[in-house]
Design a protein around this motif. Structure first.
Motif, mmCIF file in Angstrom:
data_model
loop_
_atom_site.group_PDB
_atom_site.id
_atom_site.type_symbol
_atom_site.label_atom_id
_atom_site.label_comp_id
_atom_site.label_asym_id
_atom_site.label_seq_id
_atom_site.Cartn_x
_atom_site.Cartn_y
_atom_site.Cartn_z
ATOM 1 N N PHE A 215 -12.746 -20.501 12.617
ATOM 2 C CA PHE A 215 -11.552 -20.838 13.377
ATOM 3 C C PHE A 215 -11.884 -21.949 14.356
ATOM 4 O O PHE A 215 -13.011 -22.063 14.824
ATOM 5 C CB PHE A 215 -11.046 -19.642 14.186
ATOM 6 N N THR A 216 -10.887 -22.730 14.693
ATOM 7 C CA THR A 216 -11.022 -23.730 15.732
ATOM 8 C C THR A 216 -9.748 -23.743 16.559
ATOM 9 O O THR A 216 -8.682 -23.382 16.062
ATOM 10 C CB THR A 216 -11.278 -25.136 15.151
ATOM 11 N N SER A 217 -9.879 -24.144 17.797
ATOM 12 C CA SER A 217 -8.706 -24.292 18.651
ATOM 13 C C SER A 217 -8.449 -25.759 18.949
ATOM 14 O O SER A 217 -7.596 -26.082 19.770
ATOM 15 C CB SER A 217 -8.887 -23.507 19.947
ATOM 16 N N SER B 297 -2.672 -25.774 21.868
ATOM 17 C CA SER B 297 -2.680 -25.248 23.232
ATOM 18 C C SER B 297 -3.311 -23.861 23.262
ATOM 19 O O SER B 297 -3.377 -23.167 22.239
ATOM 20 C CB SER B 297 -1.249 -25.157 23.763
ATOM 21 N N LEU B 298 -3.753 -23.466 24.433
ATOM 22 C CA LEU B 298 -4.327 -22.131 24.604
ATOM 23 C C LEU B 298 -3.292 -21.068 24.243
ATOM 24 O O LEU B 298 -3.613 -20.062 23.596
ATOM 25 C CB LEU B 298 -4.823 -21.938 26.035
ATOM 26 N N ARG B 299 -2.055 -21.305 24.614
ATOM 27 C CA ARG B 299 -0.985 -20.348 24.295
ATOM 28 C C ARG B 299 -0.832 -20.191 22.779
ATOM 29 O O ARG B 299 -0.756 -19.083 22.261
ATOM 30 C CB ARG B 299 0.327 -20.821 24.913
ATOM 31 N N ARG B 300 -0.801 -21.295 22.053
ATOM 32 C CA ARG B 300 -0.652 -21.225 20.591
ATOM 33 C C ARG B 300 -1.886 -20.591 19.954
ATOM 34 O O ARG B 300 -1.784 -19.869 18.974
ATOM 35 C CB ARG B 300 -0.409 -22.620 20.009
ATOM 36 N N HIS B 301 -3.058 -20.829 20.530
ATOM 37 C CA HIS B 301 -4.285 -20.211 20.028
ATOM 38 C C HIS B 301 -4.200 -18.693 20.165
ATOM 39 O O HIS B 301 -4.537 -17.959 19.238
ATOM 40 C CB HIS B 301 -5.493 -20.758 20.783
ATOM 41 N N ARG B 302 -3.729 -18.222 21.297
ATOM 42 C CA ARG B 302 -3.569 -16.776 21.511
ATOM 43 C C ARG B 302 -2.550 -16.187 20.541
ATOM 44 O O ARG B 302 -2.767 -15.120 19.977
ATOM 45 C CB ARG B 302 -3.125 -16.497 22.944
ATOM 46 N N GLU B 303 -1.431 -16.882 20.364
ATOM 47 C CA GLU B 303 -0.398 -16.391 19.444
ATOM 48 C C GLU B 303 -0.946 -16.294 18.025
ATOM 49 O O GLU B 303 -0.723 -15.311 17.325
ATOM 50 C CB GLU B 303 0.818 -17.311 19.467
ATOM 51 N N ILE C 220 -3.188 -13.130 13.323
ATOM 52 C CA ILE C 220 -4.300 -12.891 12.404
ATOM 53 C C ILE C 220 -4.824 -11.471 12.549
ATOM 54 O O ILE C 220 -5.095 -10.797 11.559
ATOM 55 C CB ILE C 220 -5.409 -13.940 12.635
ATOM 56 N N ARG C 221 -4.956 -10.986 13.800
ATOM 57 C CA ARG C 221 -5.423 -9.618 14.009
ATOM 58 C C ARG C 221 -4.499 -8.617 13.338
ATOM 59 O O ARG C 221 -4.943 -7.605 12.819
ATOM 60 C CB ARG C 221 -5.529 -9.314 15.504
ATOM 61 N N GLY C 222 -3.218 -8.902 13.344
ATOM 62 C CA GLY C 222 -2.259 -7.996 12.732
ATOM 63 C C GLY C 222 -2.175 -8.117 11.231
ATOM 64 O O GLY C 222 -1.413 -7.399 10.587
ATOM 65 N N SER C 223 -2.971 -8.998 10.645
ATOM 66 C CA SER C 223 -2.864 -9.232 9.202
ATOM 67 C C SER C 223 -4.018 -8.638 8.397
ATOM 68 O O SER C 223 -4.162 -8.935 7.224
ATOM 69 C CB SER C 223 -2.773 -10.728 8.925
ATOM 70 N N GLY C 224 -4.865 -7.827 9.033
ATOM 71 C CA GLY C 224 -5.892 -7.121 8.283
ATOM 72 C C GLY C 224 -7.299 -7.676 8.377
ATOM 73 O O GLY C 224 -8.201 -7.159 7.722
ATOM 74 N N LEU C 225 -7.545 -8.709 9.158
ATOM 75 C CA LEU C 225 -8.899 -9.235 9.309
ATOM 76 C C LEU C 225 -9.684 -8.292 10.213
ATOM 77 O O LEU C 225 -9.246 -7.948 11.307
ATOM 78 C CB LEU C 225 -8.880 -10.637 9.911
ATOM 79 N N ALA C 226 -10.850 -7.867 9.753
ATOM 80 C CA ALA C 226 -11.697 -6.966 10.531
ATOM 81 C C ALA C 226 -12.120 -7.647 11.832
ATOM 82 O O ALA C 226 -12.395 -8.849 11.839
ATOM 83 C CB ALA C 226 -12.921 -6.565 9.728
#
Length: 96
Positions: free
Chosen positions: A41-43, A47-53, A58-64
């Motif tokens: 991943f890269t940011s 923006s920091l806001r878009r990176h967090r979103e 991604i966390r909600g999509s099944g990545l450990a």
């Protein structure tokens, strides 16, 4: 009625292919991980806001969680410097 910046150009309608791509994008890291594909991943450029979103999607999509941390830390480092230092291990040269 005033248009907001989010409204965009009404004549610029995205294709079905583009809409499917956008819909499936958050699940791509989990699919890559499951297939054994190395990724990072890269940011850069967002923006920091878009990176967090994006991280939340991604966390909600099944990545450990361990795969997500690796994609943010070790994987980018390996992609950037492994060809110049051999590997990233304790005692190896550091590039600052």
């Amino acid at each position: 009625m005033a248009r907001s910046r989010k409204d965009g150009d009404p004549d610029n309608v995205p294709s079905l292919r583009t809409l499917r791509f956008r819909d499936r994008a958050p699940s791509s890291p989990a699919a890559l991980s499951k297939a054994g594909v190395k990724f990072a991943f890269t940011s850069e450029g967002i923006s920091l806001r878009r990176h967090r979103e994006g991280s939340q999607e991604i966390r909600g999509s099944g990545l450990a969680p361990d795969a997500a941390v690796r994609a943010l830390t070790l994987s980018p480092a390996n992609f950037c410097v492994a060809d110049r230092t051999g590997s990233i291990e304790k005692g190896k040269s550091q590039i600052c």
